[in-house]
Design a protein around this motif. Structure first.
Motif, PDB file in Angstrom:
ATOM      1  N   SER A  21     -15.659 -21.563  -6.105  1.00 46.22           N
ATOM      2  CA  SER A  21     -15.774 -20.075  -6.960  1.00 46.22           C
ATOM      3  C   SER A  21     -16.177 -19.193  -5.466  1.00 46.22           C
ATOM      4  O   SER A  21     -16.222 -18.086  -5.242  1.00 46.22           O
ATOM      5  N   THR A  22     -16.967 -19.785  -4.132  1.00 48.78           N
ATOM      6  CA  THR A  22     -17.626 -18.682  -2.935  1.00 48.78           C
ATOM      7  C   THR A  22     -16.188 -19.026  -1.947  1.00 48.78           C
ATOM      8  O   THR A  22     -16.075 -18.131  -1.412  1.00 48.78           O
ATOM      9  N   TRP A  82     -16.064  -9.982  -7.568  1.00 51.07           N
ATOM     10  CA  TRP A  82     -15.843 -11.965  -7.542  1.00 51.07           C
ATOM     11  C   TRP A  82     -16.599 -12.788  -8.339  1.00 51.07           C
ATOM     12  O   TRP A  82     -16.530 -13.624  -8.848  1.00 51.07           O
ATOM     13  N   ASN A  83     -18.205 -12.067  -8.138  1.00 47.92           N
ATOM     14  CA  ASN A  83     -18.952 -13.028  -8.688  1.00 47.92           C
ATOM     15  C   ASN A  83     -19.759 -12.469  -9.985  1.00 47.92           C
ATOM     16  O   ASN A  83     -20.530 -12.620 -11.050  1.00 47.92           O
ATOM     17  N   THR A 122      -9.235 -13.249 -11.742  1.00 46.68           N
ATOM     18  CA  THR A 122     -10.616 -12.078 -10.470  1.00 46.68           C
ATOM     19  C   THR A 122     -10.328 -11.958  -9.187  1.00 46.68           C
ATOM     20  O   THR A 122     -10.744 -10.494  -8.938  1.00 46.68           O
ATOM     21  N   GLN A 142     -14.709 -17.035 -12.578  1.00 42.42           N
ATOM     22  CA  GLN A 142     -16.991 -17.658 -13.126  1.00 42.42           C
ATOM     23  C   GLN A 142     -17.464 -17.631 -14.400  1.00 42.42           C
ATOM     24  O   GLN A 142     -17.397 -18.944 -14.935  1.00 42.42           O
TER      25      GLN A 142
END
Length: 300
Positions: A274-275, A213-214, A82, A232
């Motif tokens: 993830s954030t 990223w998402n 990522t 993700q």
């Protein structure tokens, strides 16, 4: 006549300011509390969380969820992928979006309206999933890292914001003055336009970075090689496997309760993992947001 305060404000204005501060504070709490709750829930006993006993502070602190997440070697491979897709993809996006927006902002470029029509047309109509998949297959970029970067090089919405920023904030007289000294469009763009456009470059760069990223759908549809999967997809698989484990042990008495408790901790931990990187980056770019978006969107 209304009484004046020491700063020259009358009573009505003072109460209005207080009201605005209260409203802004409530809005901040509504936005910030869910994120804060996820943080404290990820290190709290899930039984206490589900029964509503965790509101402001963590209780029954345990880092088991994070231990399970980071012990999985797929996490680090997903992070690496990522990071590569996000940084390289954002670089490619900016290298294509910024020059295109500059060209389309120049009034002397006669074809700009026609080209802009074709760009905007793609915002409303596209070929659909199956034709797009067949195109990726013909380009031979399925199961490669380039499927995350090449097909989505320019976002039309970001292109429009950047073009409008250039039109509103780079006077045409500036290029006329530079051209008298022999400055070409290429030199003018690199040495004058870009240094004056740090706000919009930062904002557009953050938009692209967050999108990469998402990006979940690309890895789900176009990549089968697990070594190329983004973070993700890895987090999704960890979450699903723990959910299945919890449900499978749900009828097993104390084992079921144990599984469900730590599956919930992993669920909240996955959200933080993830954030967190994007939350760390955002404060450094936040100061450019108002100027980059508002001036780029509203002419005046």
């Amino acid at each position: 006549m209304a009484l004046l305060t020491k700063k020259g404000k009358n009573t009505t204005e003072l109460f209005f300011d207080i009201f605005i501060y209260i409203v802004c504070g409530l809005v901040f709490l509504v936005i910030a509390y869910p994120l804060y709750f996820v943080v404290i829930a990820s290190i709290s006993d899930s039984t206490l969380v589900s029964t509503g006993k965790v509101l402001l502070f963590p209780k029954g602190i345990s880092f088991f969820g994070y231990q399970e997440i980071f012990q999985d070697t797929r996490i680090w491979n997903g992070y690496k992928n990522t990071m590569i897709y996000s940084l390289l993809g954002t670089l490619v996006n900016l290298l294509l979006t910024l020059p295109a927006a500059y060209v389309l902002s120049r009034q002397e470029f006669r074809a700009r309206r026609i080209l802009m029509f074709f760009f905007v047309f793609t915002m409303f109509f596209n070929g659909g999933l199956i034709p797009t998949y067949l195109l990726m297959k013909d380009l031979q970029i399925i199961d490669t890292m380039w499927v995350f970067i090449v097909p989505f090089s320019v976002n039309v919405f970001n292109l429009i914001i950047t073009r409008t920023f250039f039109e509103s904030n780079i006077p045409k007289e500036m290029y006329e003055a530079a051209s008298i000294d022999g400055c070409s469009h290429f030199t003018f763009f690199l040495k004058i336009v870009l240094p004056l456009s740090k706000a919009v470059v930062s904002v557009i760069g953050l938009y692209y970075l967050v999108w990469h990223w998402n990006d979940f759908f690309t890895g789900l549809i176009y990549v089968r090689d697990y070594s190329l999967q983004p973070l993700q997809i890895v987090l999704r698989d960890i979450l699903l496997s723990n959910q299945v484990f919890a449900e499978g042990a749900g009828s097993g008495g104390s084992a079921g309760g144990y599984a469900q408790r730590y599956a919930d901790q992993i669920k909240y931990g996955v959200i933080i993992v993830s954030t967190l990187p994007i939350l760390i980056v955002y404060p450094f770019i936040q100061k450019y947001f108002e100027k980059g978006v508002m001036i780029g969107s509203v002419k005046g």
